[in-house]
Scaffold this active site. Structure first.
Site, PDB file in Angstrom:
ATOM      1  N   ASN A   9       0.829  -1.202   0.000  1.00  8.44           N
ATOM      2  CA  ASN A   9       0.000   0.000   0.000  1.00  8.44           C
ATOM      3  C   ASN A   9       0.872   1.265   0.000  1.00  8.44           C
ATOM      4  O   ASN A   9       1.508   1.590   1.001  1.00  8.44           O
ATOM      5  CB  ASN A   9      -0.887  -0.070   1.254  1.00  8.44           C
ATOM      6  CG  ASN A   9      -1.860   1.070   1.333  1.00  8.44           C
ATOM      7  OD1 ASN A   9      -1.552   2.200   0.951  1.00  8.44           O
ATOM      8  ND2 ASN A   9      -3.041   0.777   1.842  1.00  8.44           N
ATOM      9  N   ASP A  69       0.834  -6.339  12.799  1.00 14.39           N
ATOM     10  CA  ASP A  69      -0.445  -7.028  12.854  1.00 14.39           C
ATOM     11  C   ASP A  69      -1.297  -6.263  13.859  1.00 14.39           C
ATOM     12  O   ASP A  69      -0.786  -5.786  14.876  1.00 14.39           O
ATOM     13  CB  ASP A  69      -0.294  -8.500  13.260  1.00 14.39           C
ATOM     14  CG  ASP A  69      -1.537  -9.292  12.849  1.00 14.39           C
ATOM     15  OD1 ASP A  69      -2.129  -8.983  11.799  1.00 14.39           O
ATOM     16  OD2 ASP A  69      -1.945 -10.202  13.584  1.00 14.39           O
ATOM     17  N   ARG A 180      -1.833   2.313  16.654  1.00 11.67           N
ATOM     18  CA  ARG A 180      -0.722   2.363  15.706  1.00 11.67           C
ATOM     19  C   ARG A 180       0.215   3.518  16.046  1.00 11.67           C
ATOM     20  O   ARG A 180       1.444   3.360  16.014  1.00 11.67           O
ATOM     21  CB  ARG A 180      -1.301   2.532  14.300  1.00 11.67           C
ATOM     22  CG  ARG A 180      -0.404   2.056  13.197  1.00 11.67           C
ATOM     23  CD  ARG A 180      -1.179   1.798  11.927  1.00 11.67           C
ATOM     24  NE  ARG A 180      -2.012   0.622  12.008  1.00 11.67           N
ATOM     25  CZ  ARG A 180      -3.345   0.645  12.045  1.00 11.67           C
ATOM     26  NH1 ARG A 180      -4.012   1.785  11.996  1.00 11.67           N
ATOM     27  NH2 ARG A 180      -4.022  -0.478  12.131  1.00 11.67           N
TER      28      ARG A 180
HETATM   29  P1  IMP Z   1      -4.289  -6.850   9.653  1.00 10.68           P
HETATM   30  O1  IMP Z   1      -4.182  -6.216   8.294  1.00 10.68           O
HETATM   31  O2  IMP Z   1      -4.121  -8.318   9.681  1.00 10.68           O
HETATM   32  O3  IMP Z   1      -3.422  -6.143  10.666  1.00 10.68           O
HETATM   33  O4  IMP Z   1      -5.827  -6.686  10.069  1.00 10.68           O
HETATM   34  C1  IMP Z   1      -6.234  -5.603  10.774  1.00 10.68           C
HETATM   35  C2  IMP Z   1      -7.759  -5.582  10.865  1.00 10.68           C
HETATM   36  O5  IMP Z   1      -8.086  -5.109  12.169  1.00 10.68           O
HETATM   37  C3  IMP Z   1      -8.342  -4.591   9.884  1.00 10.68           C
HETATM   38  O6  IMP Z   1      -8.780  -5.193   8.707  1.00 10.68           O
HETATM   39  C4  IMP Z   1      -9.475  -3.967  10.673  1.00 10.68           C
HETATM   40  O7  IMP Z   1     -10.613  -4.788  10.565  1.00 10.68           O
HETATM   41  C5  IMP Z   1      -8.986  -4.023  12.110  1.00 10.68           C
HETATM   42  N1  IMP Z   1      -8.240  -2.793  12.440  1.00 10.68           N
HETATM   43  C6  IMP Z   1      -6.928  -2.696  12.745  1.00 10.68           C
HETATM   44  N2  IMP Z   1      -6.564  -1.419  12.971  1.00 10.68           N
HETATM   45  C7  IMP Z   1      -7.700  -0.701  12.791  1.00 10.68           C
HETATM   46  C8  IMP Z   1      -7.961   0.700  12.861  1.00 10.68           C
HETATM   47  O8  IMP Z   1      -7.086   1.547  13.084  1.00 10.68           O
HETATM   48  N3  IMP Z   1      -9.239   1.054  12.628  1.00 10.68           N
HETATM   49  C9  IMP Z   1     -10.224   0.177  12.352  1.00 10.68           C
HETATM   50  N4  IMP Z   1     -10.028  -1.128  12.242  1.00 10.68           N
HETATM   51  C10 IMP Z   1      -8.761  -1.579  12.470  1.00 10.68           C
END
Ligand code: IMP
Length: 196
Positions: A9, A69, A180
């Protein structure tokens, strides 16, 4: 120092480069590589998944590698959706499908039983060794979504000390207080001390 960021991204890559623009680091993304293996996120924890992603790309690129993650943990659901946040409502679920499933799971619960937190775990591999940086933001889940800003569960999540969801509060506030942001702050301290 160049650090490989485990994402394709471009938005995320330029965002992290802006955040760290005062340090002698340059983040490059996976888009600079021709063939990138997909990493199956089959760990049991955020740490497992971040480590697996960072180590896979470190082994390919032979330069320091950073992976994240993240997810949402809801107290009343014993930490679910957790590491399954992105695919809570199914393998290719959209954000609104995931949000709908979460609202159903919490249906009828009063505000004090809707406590949740976002978690971010960063893993940096430097000289073959992993370093972890964790961040969290505590809050609660609304009864219906509000606002358009952000992604994922943002329209449902109200951070502690605020009256509205991240979907309403917007980027600037979120980038200051989010899980984050907290993890990146720890990474910043580490890089400050460890790079010339
Ligand atoms: P990853 O890409 O495996 O880290 O998945 C993270 C998932 O957690 C995302 O697809 C969202 O559903 C949720 N998530 C993580 N960080 C955020 C955030 O800052 N806002 C809203 N959802 C989040």
């Amino acid at each position: 120092m160049k650090i490989l960021l485990a994402t394709k991204n471009r938005g995320k890559i330029s965002e992290i480069n802006r955040i760290f623009s005062d340090l002698p680091v340059e983040f490059v993304g996976l888009d600079t590589f021709e063939e990138v293996p997909e990493v199956i996120e089959d760990g049991k924890t955020f740490h497992d998944n971040a480590l697996k992603k960072a180590m896979t790309y470190y082994n390919i690129a032979s330069i320091p590698a950073l992976a994240e993650d993240s997810g949402l943990e809801v107290e009343a659901l014993q930490g679910a959706p957790g590491i399954y946040s992105a695919r809570y409502a199914g393998e290719n679920a959209t954000d609104s499908e995931n949000n709908r499933k979460l609202l159903q799971a919490l249906s009828g619960l009063p505000p004090e039983k809707r406590r949740a937190r976002f978690v971010s775990v960063l893993c940096l591999i430097l000289d073959g060794k992993p370093f972890f940086f964790e961040g969290e933001v505590r809050g609660r889940i609304l009864e219906k979504p509000e606002g358009e800003s952000g992604f994922g569960y943002d329209p449902l999540f109200v951070p502690e000390g605020y009256e509205h969801s991240f979907g309403v509060l917007g980027e600037e506030i979120k980038n200051r207080i989010s899980h984050r942001a907290m993890a990146l702050k720890k990474l910043r301290h580490f890089l400050n001390d460890h790079i010339k």
